[in-house]
Design a protein around this motif. Structure first.
Motif, short mmCIF file in Angstrom:
data_model
loop_
_atom_site.label_atom_id
_atom_site.label_comp_id
_atom_site.label_asym_id
_atom_site.label_seq_id
_atom_site.Cartn_x
_atom_site.Cartn_y
_atom_site.Cartn_z
N ALA A 177 0.83 -1.20 0.00
CA ALA A 177 0.00 0.00 0.00
C ALA A 177 0.87 1.26 0.00
O ALA A 177 1.97 1.27 0.53
CB ALA A 177 -0.92 0.02 1.22
N GLY A 178 0.34 2.28 -0.58
CA GLY A 178 1.00 3.58 -0.59
C GLY A 178 0.08 4.60 -1.23
O GLY A 178 -0.87 4.24 -1.92
N PRO A 179 0.36 5.85 -1.01
CA PRO A 179 -0.49 6.88 -1.61
C PRO A 179 -0.33 6.90 -3.13
O PRO A 179 0.78 6.72 -3.65
CB PRO A 179 0.03 8.17 -0.98
CG PRO A 179 1.40 7.86 -0.50
CD PRO A 179 1.45 6.40 -0.22
N VAL A 180 -1.44 7.06 -3.82
CA VAL A 180 -1.42 7.13 -5.29
C VAL A 180 -2.27 8.31 -5.75
O VAL A 180 -3.15 8.77 -5.04
CB VAL A 180 -1.95 5.83 -5.94
CG1 VAL A 180 -1.05 4.66 -5.64
CG2 VAL A 180 -3.36 5.53 -5.52
N SER A 181 -2.01 8.74 -6.95
CA SER A 181 -2.77 9.82 -7.56
C SER A 181 -4.20 9.36 -7.84
O SER A 181 -4.43 8.18 -8.13
CB SER A 181 -2.10 10.25 -8.87
OG SER A 181 -2.98 10.98 -9.67
N GLU A 182 -5.14 10.27 -7.79
CA GLU A 182 -6.53 9.91 -8.10
C GLU A 182 -6.70 9.57 -9.58
O GLU A 182 -7.72 9.01 -9.98
CB GLU A 182 -7.48 11.02 -7.69
CG GLU A 182 -7.26 12.32 -8.45
CD GLU A 182 -8.10 13.45 -7.92
OE1 GLU A 182 -8.46 14.32 -8.74
OE2 GLU A 182 -8.41 13.48 -6.73
N TRP A 183 -5.72 9.87 -10.40
CA TRP A 183 -5.78 9.56 -11.83
C TRP A 183 -5.17 8.19 -12.15
O TRP A 183 -5.19 7.76 -13.30
CB TRP A 183 -5.07 10.65 -12.65
CG TRP A 183 -5.86 11.90 -12.64
CD1 TRP A 183 -5.65 13.01 -11.88
CD2 TRP A 183 -7.02 12.16 -13.42
NE1 TRP A 183 -6.61 13.95 -12.13
CE2 TRP A 183 -7.47 13.45 -13.08
CE3 TRP A 183 -7.74 11.43 -14.37
CZ2 TRP A 183 -8.59 14.02 -13.66
CZ3 TRP A 183 -8.85 12.00 -14.95
CH2 TRP A 183 -9.26 13.29 -14.59
N GLN A 184 -4.62 7.53 -11.16
CA GLN A 184 -3.97 6.23 -11.38
C GLN A 184 -4.95 5.20 -11.95
O GLN A 184 -4.64 4.53 -12.93
CB GLN A 184 -3.38 5.74 -10.05
CG GLN A 184 -2.34 4.69 -10.20
CD GLN A 184 -0.97 5.27 -10.48
OE1 GLN A 184 -0.83 6.35 -11.03
NE2 GLN A 184 0.04 4.54 -10.11
N ALA A 185 -6.09 5.03 -11.34
CA ALA A 185 -7.07 4.04 -11.81
C ALA A 185 -7.61 4.37 -13.20
O ALA A 185 -7.66 3.48 -14.06
CB ALA A 185 -8.20 3.88 -10.81
N PRO A 186 -8.02 5.61 -13.48
CA PRO A 186 -8.51 5.88 -14.84
C PRO A 186 -7.44 5.67 -15.92
O PRO A 186 -7.74 5.17 -17.00
CB PRO A 186 -8.93 7.35 -14.77
CG PRO A 186 -9.20 7.62 -13.34
CD PRO A 186 -8.26 6.74 -12.58
N ARG A 187 -6.19 6.00 -15.61
CA ARG A 187 -5.12 5.78 -16.59
C ARG A 187 -4.88 4.28 -16.80
O ARG A 187 -4.66 3.84 -17.92
CB ARG A 187 -3.83 6.47 -16.16
CG ARG A 187 -3.93 7.99 -16.25
CD ARG A 187 -2.62 8.66 -16.00
NE ARG A 187 -2.11 8.25 -14.69
CZ ARG A 187 -1.00 8.72 -14.14
NH1 ARG A 187 -0.28 9.61 -14.77
NH2 ARG A 187 -0.60 8.30 -12.96
#
Length: 153
Positions: A24-34
């Protein structure tokens, strides 16, 4: 601030199941859509490829199936799984080398499992004169990979 509000701010809702320390770690909110866009692009390109005249002669079932199976299917599960593995690895943590090796590990392990089922099917066809159902082979190869992946992780 009241005592109840202070206690609410101290509550941490992360569990070992939802955020394992190593993964686990912080990810951008655009990670899943990309990732979904890459998955969709890869899957569409592969589906187009296996439906071209040249490649459909190699893969008549319109999926990465290397032996004759009885029946047809509506979902090219092997193409979708390979697309997912590559897209998932592309947006995982680590450098380009680690992500590439991660993708190769997942794809090659999956294809090795698929090869086992396709070889078993070819052997059954040669010895018994009948083939496995394409549904059986697709579902079994996906389940095999899931169990191997769970064992490795």
């Amino acid at each position: 601030m009241s005592d109840a509000e202070d206690k609410r701010e101290q509550i941490n809702y992360i569990s070992v199941d939802s955020a394992p320390k190593r993964f686990a770690g912080p990810v951008s909110e655009w990670q899943a859509p990309r990732m979904l866009a890459l998955f969709t692009s890869l899957a569409a390109a592969q589906l187009w490829l296996v439906n071209t005249d040249v490649v459909s002669g190699v893969f008549p079932n319109r999926d990465y199936v290397f032996s004759l199976h009885s029946g047809r299917h509506a979902i090219a599960i092997r193409i979708f799984l390979i697309s997912f593995f590559v897209a998932f690895a592309a947006f995982s943590s680590g450098g380009i080398r680690e992500r590439t090796l991660f993708a190769l590990d997942m794809v090659l392990t999956f294809l090795a499992g698929c090869a086992v089922f396709d070889l078993a099917n070819a052997t059954a066809h040669h010895v018994l004169g009948s083939s496995f159902s394409l549904h059986f082979s697709a579902i079994a190869s996906a389940l095999l990979h899931k169990s191997v992946e769970g064992f490795i992780l």
